[in-house]
Motif scaffolding. Structure first.
Motif, PDB file in Angstrom:
ATOM      1  N   PRO A  42       0.839  -1.212   0.000  1.00 40.64           N
ATOM      2  CA  PRO A  42       0.000   0.000   0.000  1.00 40.64           C
ATOM      3  C   PRO A  42       0.874   1.262   0.000  1.00 40.64           C
ATOM      4  CG  PRO A  42      -0.737  -1.545   1.686  1.00 40.64           C
ATOM      5  CD  PRO A  42       0.531  -2.094   1.132  1.00 40.64           C
ATOM      6  N   THR A  43       0.424   2.265  -0.748  1.00 42.49           N
ATOM      7  CA  THR A  43       1.187   3.516  -0.795  1.00 42.49           C
ATOM      8  C   THR A  43       0.570   4.574   0.112  1.00 42.49           C
ATOM      9  OG1 THR A  43      -0.087   4.126  -2.754  1.00 42.49           O
ATOM     10  CG2 THR A  43       2.072   3.156  -3.128  1.00 42.49           C
ATOM     11  N   HIS A  44      -0.650   4.289   0.642  1.00 38.24           N
ATOM     12  CA  HIS A  44      -1.313   5.243   1.541  1.00 38.24           C
ATOM     13  C   HIS A  44      -1.680   4.538   2.837  1.00 38.24           C
ATOM     14  CE1 HIS A  44      -1.565   8.012  -1.788  1.00 38.24           C
ATOM     15  NE2 HIS A  44      -2.088   7.053  -2.521  1.00 38.24           N
ATOM     16  N   GLY A  45      -2.071   5.344   3.825  1.00 38.04           N
ATOM     17  CA  GLY A  45      -2.498   4.772   5.099  1.00 38.04           C
ATOM     18  C   GLY A  45      -1.323   4.673   6.043  1.00 38.04           C
ATOM     19  N   GLY A  46      -1.279   3.584   6.787  1.00 36.24           N
ATOM     20  CA  GLY A  46      -0.222   3.407   7.779  1.00 36.24           C
ATOM     21  C   GLY A  46      -0.005   1.942   8.072  1.00 36.24           C
ATOM     22  N   GLU A  49      -2.913  -0.575   7.597  1.00 38.42           N
ATOM     23  CA  GLU A  49      -3.226  -0.889   6.203  1.00 38.42           C
ATOM     24  C   GLU A  49      -2.204  -1.878   5.642  1.00 38.42           C
ATOM     25  OE1 GLU A  49      -3.548   2.086   7.538  1.00 38.42           O
ATOM     26  OE2 GLU A  49      -5.653   2.534   7.128  1.00 38.42           O
ATOM     27  N   PRO A  97       4.304   3.359   4.043  1.00 42.08           N
ATOM     28  CA  PRO A  97       3.506   4.570   4.278  1.00 42.08           C
ATOM     29  C   PRO A  97       3.223   4.810   5.760  1.00 42.08           C
ATOM     30  CG  PRO A  97       2.130   2.785   3.425  1.00 42.08           C
ATOM     31  CD  PRO A  97       3.555   2.315   3.328  1.00 42.08           C
ATOM     32  N   GLY A  98       3.460   6.015   6.231  1.00 41.26           N
ATOM     33  CA  GLY A  98       3.059   6.437   7.567  1.00 41.26           C
ATOM     34  C   GLY A  98       3.654   5.628   8.706  1.00 41.26           C
ATOM     35  N   TRP A  99       4.810   5.034   8.486  1.00 42.73           N
ATOM     36  CA  TRP A  99       5.383   4.123   9.469  1.00 42.73           C
ATOM     37  C   TRP A  99       6.562   4.804  10.166  1.00 42.73           C
ATOM     38  CZ3 TRP A  99       4.195  -1.540   8.643  1.00 42.73           C
ATOM     39  CH2 TRP A  99       4.537  -2.300   9.784  1.00 42.73           C
TER      40      TRP A  99
END
Ligand code: ZN
Length: 341
Positions: A42-46, A49, A97-99
């Protein structure tokens, strides 16, 4: 963190979590791959996801193997970022993403799949597979070098994955030129600043922008690639492109200096070169690295063997699956039969 029981003796799951793709496998007790699945990261979220995508991928691999995740003995995950195997957490995985913080990946994935989950660094998982089943069979101490977008490493010492305090093996950030080229880590003169695929592309762009000639970016467009992939480098070298050759020479020199320094410290007999560029450039390039290492080795007459990884695309996921039976990455000690191989 084995928060679920799983099915001891059942098939094992393994997942290679990469910045662009998630590769999952289900293997038998004899390490035969009986199911596999792949999906984009996934390229979005965190982290939640990403965990959901991991659960989907391993579920698909289990279905392909005619089973489901609750029947697995466990699931191993090779992850980028700072991995704490004992705590089951992954921190600061910047290419996911978001990590940015610390996330309890083992516990969350166990909850979604009904199987216990073990974690290791992605390079550690790849090298574990090579030691047990690939180019490093029969050796119980070696250095693994993953040469790709960045340069990672992993140490196996006396049959045990050496994690240090969690970050051991970062050979890409050994300093080979004091005050040298700017590295992606923000420091200067690291191996990765010369040999990482991303750093090599930056250097090529800078030189092309200054008007220097190269086939690299034309080949990139012809092959419809968004970046200078290992395949593009191989083509450019095959065409005799001067800039590609000079940048590759600098990469080989940096790798040779960094690896030789590690060998001077640890006196290991085997080095395995893995990663996208390492595997694409192949044994001929590994031999060049070995040759250039000699001038840096304290005892060149006792140079280590330098081998290329054998297991290919599934190696990282297969290595992750090994964590289920050997959570500390313990490699079977050398036996007479293994030593012959
Ligand atoms: Zn660095």
């Amino acid at each position: 963190v084995a928060s679920r029981a799983g099915s001891p003796g059942g098939p094992r799951g393994g997942i290679d979590l990469g910045g662009t793709k998630i590769q999952a496998v289900v293997v038998t007790a004899a390490h035969r791959v009986v199911g596999e699945a792949r999906q984009p990261t996934p390229t979005h979220g965190g982290p939640e996801e990403v965990t959901a995508a991991l659960a989907e991928a391993i579920s698909a691999a289990a279905r392909a193997a005619g089973t489901d995740t609750r029947q697995l003995a466990g699931i191993g995950v090779g992850s980028p970022g700072g991995v704490d195997g004992a705590a089951g957490t992954v921190s600061n995985a910047r290419n996911l993403p978001g990590w940015d913080g610390t996330f309890p990946l083992a516990e969350r994935l166990a909850k979604r799949t009904g199987a216990p989950v073990r974690l290791a660094n992605d390079v550690q998982a790849t090298i574990l597979a090579e030691v047990r089943l690939g180019a490093g069979r029969g050796r119980d101490s070696l250095l693994g070098v993953s040469w790709g977008t960045g340069v990672g490493g992993s140490l196996v010492l006396e049959g045990r994955l050496w994690r240090g305090r969690g970050m051991a093996g970062e050979i890409g950030h050994m300093v080979v030129v004091r005050d040298g080229a700017l590295c992606t880590c923000g420091r200067h003169g690291c191996v990765e600043a010369y040999a990482g695929r991303a750093a090599m592309e930056l250097a090529a762009r800078r030189r092309a922008d200054r008007g220097e000639k190269t086939a690299l970016f034309r080949l990139m467009k012809e092959q419809r690639r968004p970046r200078l992939t290992s395949g593009v480098w191989a083509r450019a070298l095959g065409e005799g492109d001067d800039m590609a050759r000079e940048l590759m020479d600098a990469a080989v020199a940096a790798l040779a200096a960094g690896i030789a320094s590690a060998i001077n410290l640890l006196d290991l007999g085997t080095v395995i070169i893995a990663g996208g560029l390492g595997v694409r450039m192949g044994q001929e390039c590994a031999d060049r690295i070995a040759g250039e290492m000699r001038s840096h080795l304290f005892l060149p007459q006792r140079a280590p063997e330098v081998l290329v990884a054998e297991l290919g695309d599934l190696g990282g996921a297969i290595g992750a699956s090994l964590l289920v039976e050997t959570p500390d990455g313990i490699v079977r000690r050398r036996t007479p039969a293994a030593a012959r191989g």
